[in-house]
Scaffold this motif. Structure first.
Motif, mmCIF file in Angstrom:
data_model
loop_
_atom_site.group_PDB
_atom_site.id
_atom_site.type_symbol
_atom_site.label_atom_id
_atom_site.label_comp_id
_atom_site.label_asym_id
_atom_site.label_seq_id
_atom_site.Cartn_x
_atom_site.Cartn_y
_atom_site.Cartn_z
ATOM 1 N N ARG A 15 -4.359 -4.286 -0.979
ATOM 2 C CA ARG A 15 -3.521 -5.487 -0.827
ATOM 3 C C ARG A 15 -3.706 -5.974 0.607
ATOM 4 O O ARG A 15 -3.396 -5.272 1.566
ATOM 5 N N HIS A 16 -4.226 -7.193 0.719
ATOM 6 C CA HIS A 16 -4.558 -7.743 2.031
ATOM 7 C C HIS A 16 -3.337 -8.349 2.717
ATOM 8 O O HIS A 16 -2.519 -9.014 2.080
ATOM 9 N N ALA A 17 -3.225 -8.100 4.010
ATOM 10 C CA ALA A 17 -2.070 -8.560 4.785
ATOM 11 C C ALA A 17 -2.006 -10.077 4.861
ATOM 12 O O ALA A 17 -0.920 -10.651 4.808
ATOM 13 N N ALA A 70 -4.651 2.740 3.912
ATOM 14 C CA ALA A 70 -4.661 1.369 4.435
ATOM 15 C C ALA A 70 -4.415 1.375 5.932
ATOM 16 O O ALA A 70 -3.563 2.113 6.427
ATOM 17 N N ARG A 109 -2.353 -3.892 3.632
ATOM 18 C CA ARG A 109 -0.972 -3.387 3.515
ATOM 19 C C ARG A 109 -0.934 -2.066 2.777
ATOM 20 O O ARG A 109 -0.169 -1.178 3.124
ATOM 21 N N GLU A 110 -1.698 -1.983 1.698
ATOM 22 C CA GLU A 110 -1.716 -0.762 0.889
ATOM 23 C C GLU A 110 -2.998 -0.726 0.073
ATOM 24 O O GLU A 110 -3.672 -1.745 -0.083
ATOM 25 N N GLY A 152 -1.494 -11.134 0.777
ATOM 26 C CA GLY A 152 -0.638 -10.361 -0.115
ATOM 27 C C GLY A 152 -1.291 -10.063 -1.450
ATOM 28 O O GLY A 152 -0.718 -9.390 -2.284
ATOM 29 N N GLY A 208 -3.002 -0.789 7.794
ATOM 30 C CA GLY A 208 -1.732 -1.378 8.217
ATOM 31 C C GLY A 208 -1.892 -2.689 8.966
ATOM 32 O O GLY A 208 -0.904 -3.364 9.231
ATOM 33 N N GLU A 209 -3.113 -3.057 9.304
ATOM 34 C CA GLU A 209 -3.373 -4.343 9.974
ATOM 35 C C GLU A 209 -3.938 -5.342 8.972
ATOM 36 O O GLU A 209 -3.293 -6.328 8.652
ATOM 37 N N GLU A 210 -5.147 -5.081 8.494
ATOM 38 C CA GLU A 210 -5.763 -5.968 7.512
ATOM 39 C C GLU A 210 -5.277 -5.665 6.105
ATOM 40 O O GLU A 210 -5.162 -6.557 5.279
#
Length: 152
Positions: A38-40, A115, A121-122, A43, A117-119
């Motif tokens: 899941r991309h930051a 993940a 999310r999970e 989403g 945590g930057e690019e």
């Protein structure tokens, strides 16, 4: 990972205008399950990948992107295909417009992935049926379908 120096240099001259970039995509799979992220910025769920830097081989870029985004290494089993066009066009929250031409690689995960945590999310493993129910970048459906097609 922040924008590369190469893209930053181009953006300083063209602003948010459309930019065509080469990319790589890791189709990381175990049997009938695929590792998605899941991309930051959006989403949405998608495959893991990113841009190829000047002077970088696509396979090197793939290994770098997977390692940067998940801390994991992969073994490349082969090339799934090359993809582009309208489905690969993105407008980022800052207004930058990009079109990617990506080479998708069939990969095996070596070790654990988390993940960044930057690019991302999970991350998670999903079968094809579950993927169709996710909020996802729709171009991945074609790539995942192509993994199952017999090679000529």
């Amino acid at each position: 990972m922040p924008q590369s120096e190469y893209v930053t240099s181009i953006r300083s001259r063209i602003g948010t205008d459309f930019l065509l970039l080469p990319g790589v995509t890791a189709v990381i799979r175990q049997h009938d399950r695929f590792l998605l992220a899941r991309h930051a910025h959006s989403g949405s769920w998608s495959l893991i990948g990113g841009a190829v830097e000047p002077g970088e081989e696509p396979a090197e870029a793939l290994h770098r992107e997977v390692l940067e985004e998940t801390g994991a290494r992969v073994r490349i089993r082969g090339i799934v295909g090359a993809y582009g066009g309208e489905p690969m066009m993105v407008t980022y929250p800052n207004g930058d417009r990009v079109g990617y031409i990506t080479t998708a690689f069939d990969c095996e995960l070596l070790g654990d992935a988390v993940a960044d945590g930057e690019e991302l999310r999970e991350i998670g493993w999903f079968d094809r049926d579950t993927i169709h129910g996710l909020d996802r970048r729709n171009w991945i459906d074609r790539v995942i379908a192509d993994v199952a097609r017999p090679r000529a």
